[in-house]
Design a protein around this motif. Structure first.
Motif, PDB file in Angstrom:
ATOM      1  N   GLU A  67       0.850  -1.190   0.000  1.00  0.00           N
ATOM      2  CA  GLU A  67       0.000   0.000   0.000  1.00  0.00           C
ATOM      3  C   GLU A  67       0.883   1.236   0.000  1.00  0.00           C
ATOM      4  N   PHE A  68       0.605   2.133  -0.932  1.00  0.00           N
ATOM      5  CA  PHE A  68       1.279   3.425  -0.966  1.00  0.00           C
ATOM      6  C   PHE A  68       0.457   4.363  -0.079  1.00  0.00           C
ATOM      7  N   THR A  69       0.927   4.580   1.134  1.00  0.00           N
ATOM      8  CA  THR A  69       0.112   5.230   2.156  1.00  0.00           C
ATOM      9  C   THR A  69       0.142   6.752   2.013  1.00  0.00           C
ATOM     10  N   ASP A  70      -0.673   7.402   2.841  1.00  0.00           N
ATOM     11  CA  ASP A  70      -0.663   8.867   2.901  1.00  0.00           C
ATOM     12  C   ASP A  70       0.127   9.359   4.109  1.00  0.00           C
ATOM     13  N   GLU A  71       0.922   8.461   4.717  1.00  0.00           N
ATOM     14  CA  GLU A  71       1.705   8.807   5.896  1.00  0.00           C
ATOM     15  C   GLU A  71       3.143   9.163   5.510  1.00  0.00           C
ATOM     16  N   PRO A  72       3.713  10.196   6.140  1.00  0.00           N
ATOM     17  CA  PRO A  72       5.124  10.516   5.876  1.00  0.00           C
ATOM     18  C   PRO A  72       6.015   9.341   6.260  1.00  0.00           C
ATOM     19  N   CYS A  73       7.093   9.156   5.524  1.00  0.00           N
ATOM     20  CA  CYS A  73       8.024   8.083   5.860  1.00  0.00           C
ATOM     21  C   CYS A  73       8.913   8.516   7.026  1.00  0.00           C
ATOM     22  N   GLU A  74       9.663   7.576   7.581  1.00  0.00           N
ATOM     23  CA  GLU A  74      10.576   7.898   8.673  1.00  0.00           C
ATOM     24  C   GLU A  74      11.664   8.856   8.191  1.00  0.00           C
ATOM     25  N   TYR A  75      12.189   9.647   9.116  1.00  0.00           N
ATOM     26  CA  TYR A  75      13.149  10.694   8.753  1.00  0.00           C
ATOM     27  C   TYR A  75      14.358  10.138   8.007  1.00  0.00           C
ATOM     28  N   GLU A  76      14.910   9.019   8.477  1.00  0.00           N
ATOM     29  CA  GLU A  76      16.100   8.462   7.842  1.00  0.00           C
ATOM     30  C   GLU A  76      15.845   8.097   6.382  1.00  0.00           C
ATOM     31  N   MET A  77      14.601   7.739   6.080  1.00  0.00           N
ATOM     32  CA  MET A  77      14.267   7.355   4.707  1.00  0.00           C
ATOM     33  C   MET A  77      14.293   8.551   3.760  1.00  0.00           C
ATOM     34  N   THR A  78      14.122   9.753   4.297  1.00  0.00           N
ATOM     35  CA  THR A  78      14.088  10.943   3.442  1.00  0.00           C
ATOM     36  C   THR A  78      15.456  11.277   2.866  1.00  0.00           C
ATOM     37  N   LYS A  79      16.496  10.582   3.326  1.00  0.00           N
ATOM     38  CA  LYS A  79      17.848  10.849   2.839  1.00  0.00           C
ATOM     39  C   LYS A  79      18.190  10.059   1.576  1.00  0.00           C
ATOM     40  N   GLU A  80      17.272   9.203   1.142  1.00  0.00           N
ATOM     41  CA  GLU A  80      17.542   8.380  -0.040  1.00  0.00           C
ATOM     42  C   GLU A  80      17.654   9.250  -1.291  1.00  0.00           C
ATOM     43  N   ARG A  81      18.827   9.259  -1.900  1.00  0.00           N
ATOM     44  CA  ARG A  81      19.072  10.124  -3.055  1.00  0.00           C
ATOM     45  C   ARG A  81      18.267   9.701  -4.276  1.00  0.00           C
ATOM     46  N   LEU A  82      18.039   8.417  -4.426  1.00  0.00           N
ATOM     47  CA  LEU A  82      17.291   7.953  -5.594  1.00  0.00           C
ATOM     48  C   LEU A  82      15.885   8.528  -5.600  1.00  0.00           C
ATOM     49  N   ALA A 232       3.224   1.799 -15.898  1.00  0.00           N
ATOM     50  CA  ALA A 232       3.961   0.850 -16.722  1.00  0.00           C
ATOM     51  C   ALA A 232       3.830  -0.513 -16.059  1.00  0.00           C
ATOM     52  N   LYS A 233       3.481  -1.550 -16.835  1.00  0.00           N
ATOM     53  CA  LYS A 233       3.270  -2.867 -16.238  1.00  0.00           C
ATOM     54  C   LYS A 233       4.527  -3.386 -15.560  1.00  0.00           C
ATOM     55  N   GLU A 234       5.676  -3.167 -16.192  1.00  0.00           N
ATOM     56  CA  GLU A 234       6.912  -3.763 -15.688  1.00  0.00           C
ATOM     57  C   GLU A 234       7.907  -2.701 -15.265  1.00  0.00           C
ATOM     58  N   GLY A 235       8.614  -2.975 -14.174  1.00  0.00           N
ATOM     59  CA  GLY A 235       9.671  -2.098 -13.701  1.00  0.00           C
ATOM     60  C   GLY A 235      10.908  -2.909 -13.365  1.00  0.00           C
ATOM     61  N   VAL A 236      11.935  -2.222 -12.899  1.00  0.00           N
ATOM     62  CA  VAL A 236      13.215  -2.853 -12.585  1.00  0.00           C
ATOM     63  C   VAL A 236      13.422  -2.874 -11.078  1.00  0.00           C
ATOM     64  N   VAL A 237      13.984  -3.978 -10.569  1.00  0.00           N
ATOM     65  CA  VAL A 237      14.341  -4.113  -9.157  1.00  0.00           C
ATOM     66  C   VAL A 237      15.856  -3.955  -9.048  1.00  0.00           C
ATOM     67  N   ALA A 238      16.317  -3.178  -8.067  1.00  0.00           N
ATOM     68  CA  ALA A 238      17.747  -2.878  -7.981  1.00  0.00           C
ATOM     69  C   ALA A 238      18.230  -2.838  -6.539  1.00  0.00           C
ATOM     70  N   VAL A 239      19.543  -2.986  -6.373  1.00  0.00           N
ATOM     71  CA  VAL A 239      20.199  -2.792  -5.083  1.00  0.00           C
ATOM     72  C   VAL A 239      21.176  -1.632  -5.222  1.00  0.00           C
ATOM     73  N   LYS A 240      21.477  -0.991  -4.099  1.00  0.00           N
ATOM     74  CA  LYS A 240      22.394   0.147  -4.112  1.00  0.00           C
ATOM     75  C   LYS A 240      23.798  -0.313  -3.749  1.00  0.00           C
TER      76      LYS A 240
END
Length: 271
Positions: A67-82, A232-240
């Motif tokens: 579920e793509f929620t309407d809640e803000p994510c945790e602060y540490e998650m906001t640092k993700e550059r991607l 888009a039906k298909e997307g890519v899964v990746a690791v950093k």
């Protein structure tokens, strides 16, 4: 400050404001959408993963409901550059949460995969086409493994695209469809006189492919979602991974693909 610099600065600020407003428009529609993802982890063309990783061609497949929620994510998650790589990504990231415990079958029998919440964001790609880069991640703290295919125990990133569905017969999407249809007709006509107009045919083919990248014109490659959003039906899964002399340069290595299989209605509040 010179007049030229002032004008350039004003244009940049205006564009960023327009893009940020567009991002907000999409995020407001994504909130509370629930979807089933069919995830296939394994070697795919172009990956930068080590040669021995998933070399057998085996796959680790599982279904994950989110579920793509309407809640803000945790602060540490906001640092993700991607998810916030530049000003065009906007300033708002929201939480994406798993709704089930995914399973798969291995030589050990039925195994489960632990998934923890992550975050999602979007970036406008074109104001007229209303195309967005749609990115999110989830945390797989214990990872998983099937044969030589290993899902790393870390954050896993999902990269895809979506479009806001415009209304009206004269919308940009409808105009693009008509233009694409005209191009197809032109290509067929040109094909009858290939020897004389090879260059014109090549240009028309290139333009057709570019339009199909920008607009969701190929119904076999997109899926209608809730709230007038096309995915888009298909997307890519990746690791950093980190590279460079100081180990600070982020790179994203493909480890598989995912497909939007189905969208659900939120049953909360039903009697």
């Amino acid at each position: 400050m010179s007049l030229f610099v002032f004008l350039i600065t004003a244009i940049i600020v205006g564009n960023v404001s327009a893009f940020s407003a567009s991002n907000t428009a999409l995020l407001s529609r994504l909130q509370t959408i629930q979807a089933e993802l069919l995830i296939s982890i394994g070697r795919i063309p172009g990956t930068a993963m080590p040669p021995e990783w998933a070399a057998s061609g085996a796959k680790l497949g599982f279904a994950l409901e989110v579920e793509f929620t309407d809640e803000p994510c945790e602060y540490e998650m906001t640092k993700e550059r991607l998810l916030k790589s530049d000003a065009l990504m906007g300033t708002k990231l929201l939480s994406v949460e798993p709704l089930n415990v995914p399973t798969f079958v291995s030589t050990k029998g039925k195994e489960t995969i632990k998934v923890k919440p992550g975050a999602y964001g979007c970036q406008i790609q074109g104001l007229e086409s209303r195309q967005y880069a749609f990115r999110f991640f989830l945390d797989f703290p214990e990872g998983s493994k099937r044969n030589d295919v290993e899902l790393p125990a870390e954050k896993i990133y999902f990269l895809s695209s979506c479009w806001l569905l415009p209304g009206g017969e004269d919308s940009s999407l409808e105009r693009a469809r008509r233009r694409r249809d005209d191009l197809v007709t032109t290509i067929r006509q040109i094909s009858d006189e290939v020897d004389q107009v090879e260059r014109q045919l090549a240009d028309a083919n290139i333009l057709q492919r570019e339009m199909e990248k920008i607009y969701p014109l190929d119904s076999s490659k997109v899926i209608q979602g809730p709230n007038e959003i096309i995915f888009a039906k298909e997307g890519v899964v990746a690791v950093k991974r980190f590279r460079g002399t100081l180990g600070t340069k982020e790179q994203y290595h493909w480890i598989g693909t995912f497909t939007f299989n189905e969208f659900f209605e939120d049953d909360e509040g039903d009697g």
